[in-house]
Design an enzyme around this catalytic site. Structure first.
Site, mmCIF file in Angstrom:
data_model
loop_
_atom_site.group_PDB
_atom_site.id
_atom_site.type_symbol
_atom_site.label_atom_id
_atom_site.label_comp_id
_atom_site.label_asym_id
_atom_site.label_seq_id
_atom_site.Cartn_x
_atom_site.Cartn_y
_atom_site.Cartn_z
ATOM 1 N N PHE A 20 8.811 4.182 -4.587
ATOM 2 C CA PHE A 20 7.602 3.359 -4.733
ATOM 3 C C PHE A 20 6.648 4.045 -5.694
ATOM 4 O O PHE A 20 6.344 5.231 -5.531
ATOM 5 C CB PHE A 20 6.915 3.133 -3.382
ATOM 6 C CG PHE A 20 5.793 2.134 -3.493
ATOM 7 C CD1 PHE A 20 6.055 0.772 -3.528
ATOM 8 C CD2 PHE A 20 4.466 2.554 -3.610
ATOM 9 C CE1 PHE A 20 5.029 -0.158 -3.678
ATOM 10 C CE2 PHE A 20 3.433 1.642 -3.752
ATOM 11 C CZ PHE A 20 3.717 0.273 -3.783
ATOM 12 N N ASP A 63 6.377 11.740 -9.097
ATOM 13 C CA ASP A 63 5.287 10.945 -8.546
ATOM 14 C C ASP A 63 4.833 11.644 -7.268
ATOM 15 O O ASP A 63 5.483 11.566 -6.232
ATOM 16 C CB ASP A 63 5.796 9.525 -8.263
ATOM 17 C CG ASP A 63 4.730 8.653 -7.600
ATOM 18 O OD1 ASP A 63 3.733 9.206 -7.084
ATOM 19 O OD2 ASP A 63 4.910 7.428 -7.578
ATOM 20 N N LYS A 77 -4.265 9.107 -4.293
ATOM 21 C CA LYS A 77 -4.456 9.123 -2.837
ATOM 22 C C LYS A 77 -5.372 10.272 -2.387
ATOM 23 O O LYS A 77 -6.578 10.175 -2.531
ATOM 24 C CB LYS A 77 -3.094 9.189 -2.141
ATOM 25 C CG LYS A 77 -2.365 7.831 -2.188
ATOM 26 C CD LYS A 77 -1.187 7.838 -1.237
ATOM 27 C CE LYS A 77 -0.394 6.555 -1.262
ATOM 28 N NZ LYS A 77 -0.923 5.503 -0.429
HETATM 29 C C1 LIG Z 1 4.518 7.600 -4.218
HETATM 30 C C2 LIG Z 1 3.503 6.556 -4.544
HETATM 31 N N1 LIG Z 1 3.252 6.268 -5.835
HETATM 32 C C3 LIG Z 1 2.328 5.366 -6.190
HETATM 33 C C4 LIG Z 1 1.614 4.673 -5.242
HETATM 34 C C5 LIG Z 1 0.592 3.653 -5.685
HETATM 35 O O1 LIG Z 1 -0.685 4.169 -5.575
HETATM 36 P P1 LIG Z 1 -1.957 3.173 -5.668
HETATM 37 O O2 LIG Z 1 -1.837 2.234 -4.542
HETATM 38 O O3 LIG Z 1 -3.133 4.093 -5.596
HETATM 39 O O4 LIG Z 1 -1.864 2.480 -6.984
HETATM 40 C C6 LIG Z 1 1.829 4.931 -3.892
HETATM 41 C C7 LIG Z 1 1.093 4.184 -2.851
HETATM 42 O O5 LIG Z 1 1.509 4.038 -1.740
HETATM 43 C C8 LIG Z 1 2.794 5.897 -3.527
HETATM 44 O O6 LIG Z 1 3.055 6.183 -2.250
#
Ligand SMILES: Cc1ncc(COP(=O)(O)O)c(C=O)c1O
Length: 402
Positions: free
Chosen positions: A137, A222, A251
């Site tokens: 994700f 990520d 986050k």
């Molecule tokens: C690993 C990862 N990358 C990206 C995101 C997306 O972040 P945002 O919701 O701040 O755009 C999330 C959100 O859950 C995530 O867990």
């Protein structure tokens, strides 16, 4: 009397969320209170965001101080909090350069655009393939959601950004077969969060790094969910012994204030020349002032050590409850990014547990239908943990005995 209720959500909000019935109105530490003043212990932390709990004095002080000084400039000028935060992130990581965004998706969007730009500049248009992983994700912009490994999230919006291939996580053979000199970048979470709290094997992550080097492909980690102390290291890559070329973080970076960042090396960063990328709010002084305070606090060795200790408390409580009410097959994850996978008899019922916990005054999360997820404040107190698990036990007992 409150003049807005959950019913108003259905009337005036786009229905892409289905929020719980309660509306929290205030928080302190690892506790929140709803409109009816019912108290909850918070083991969710806003999905791995509230790393210092709610309204931590360090954050409140940084925010109020900056709020009385300067709110916004735009990137026509730089600002002191952004510069201080960037220096701090460089000091704490492999990176030489930082780009600020407002969210995880935007930090990832910047990472992917940088990878593509570097490949075009250095090798030509043909080096465009992005390898990513099933169940990964990376956010909800069209590029990041396409790189994410759940087509249910990216289907139904017309043609997708191209040259993205998904393979199973932890599958070395599939990875060896997928990577080539056409590969521009590999994007992965160093511990899959939304996908079910799945850690990479050390052999897998080493192979990914080695083959990226062999094929001049960039490795993007990520760390939106794993970063900022969540796993007990400041960044999860530091605990894996594998360093990426680009890292995204968000986050917990702002502890509840929206901010994201992309970190990279000097060699790559120079490809994002003036005008190639940008953001109105990226590097906003308020966001950066809060993030500077959060990072300063979380990166202290005793706080990071405390995450490891709290992981032990969480695992012990989960084992204890599972011995009484055997509903879980496995506990996994690292630091305070933990998942409890339901056993065969309970498969598909993670949401029932989330709802039952809520009724008992405990906020937990899920990661798919089979995993209950815990991403609490990194400084949650042992008393809050104990009380939270008393409520968790009550919720599990109710379901078990039903
Ligand atoms: C690993 C990862 N990358 C990206 C995101 C997306 O972040 P945002 O919701 O701040 O755009 C999330 C959100 O859950 C995530 O867990």
């Amino acid at each position: 009397m409150t003049d807005v209720t959950r019913k108003d959500f259905d009337e005036v909000m786009v229905p892409c969320y289905n929020p719980m019935a309660v509306i929290p109105v205030r928080g302190e530490g690892a506790r929140i209170w709803d409109q009816q003043d019912k108290e909850y212990v918070d083991f969710a932390g806003g999905i791995a965001v509230s790393c210092l709990g709610h309204c931590h004095p360090v954050m409140v002080e940084a925010l109020t101080k900056q709020a009385n000084q300067l709110w916004h400039l735009s990137n026509v000028m730089t600002n002191e909090p952004a510069l201080r935060l960037a220096k701090k992130l460089v000091e704490l990581s492999f990176a030489d350069k930082v780009f600020f965004a407002n969210s995880g998706a935007e930090a990832n969007e910047a990472a992917l655009k940088l990878a593509r730009r570097y490949a075009v500049d250095e090798f030509g248009e043909h080096k465009s393939k992005i390898i990513a992983f099933n169940k990964g994700f990376h956010g909800r912009t069209f590029f990041t959601v396409t790189v994410g490994g759940q087509s249910a999230y990216s289907d139904g919006f017309g043609p997708k950004p191209g040259d993205v291939e998904h393979i199973p996580y932890n599958d070395i053979q599939a990875f060896e077969a997928a990577i080539s000199d056409e590969t521009c970048a590999v994007m992965m979470e160093p511990l899959q969060g939304e996908g079910g709290i799945i850690a990479p094997t050390s052999e897998f992550v080493q192979t990914v790094r080695e083959l990226c080097d062999k094929h001049n492909a960039l490795l993007i980690f990520d760390e939106v969910q794993t970063g900022n102390g969540r796993t007990g290291d400041f960044y999860a890559y530091q605990g894996l012994g594998v360093t990426p070329d680009i890292l995204s973080t968000a986050k917990s970076l702002g502890g509840g204030f929206p901010v994201g960042a992309m970190l990279t090396t000097e060699k790559l960063a120079k490809h994002l020349k003036v005008g190639t990328h940008g953001s109105t709010y990226g590097g906003n002084p308020l966001a950066c002032a809060v993030a500077e305070a959060v990072v300063g606090h979380v990166s202290q060795p005793d706080v990071l050590q405390g995450v490891k200790e709290r992981e032990g408390l969480f695992r012990a409580e989960l084992e204890r409850i599972n011995a009484k009410y055997p509903i879980f097959a496995e506990f996994r994850g690292k630091g305070l990014l933990l998942g409890a996978e339901l056993n065969d008899d309970w498969k598909g019922r993670s949401r029932d547990i989330l709802v039952a916990a809520g009724e008992e005054g405990l906020m937990v999360l899920i990661a798919g239908a089979d995993v209950v997820r815990f991403t609490p404040s990194l400084v949650i107190t042992p008393e809050e943990i104990k009380q939270g698990f008393e409520r968790f036990e009550a919720a599990v007992a109710k379901l078990y005995n039903a």
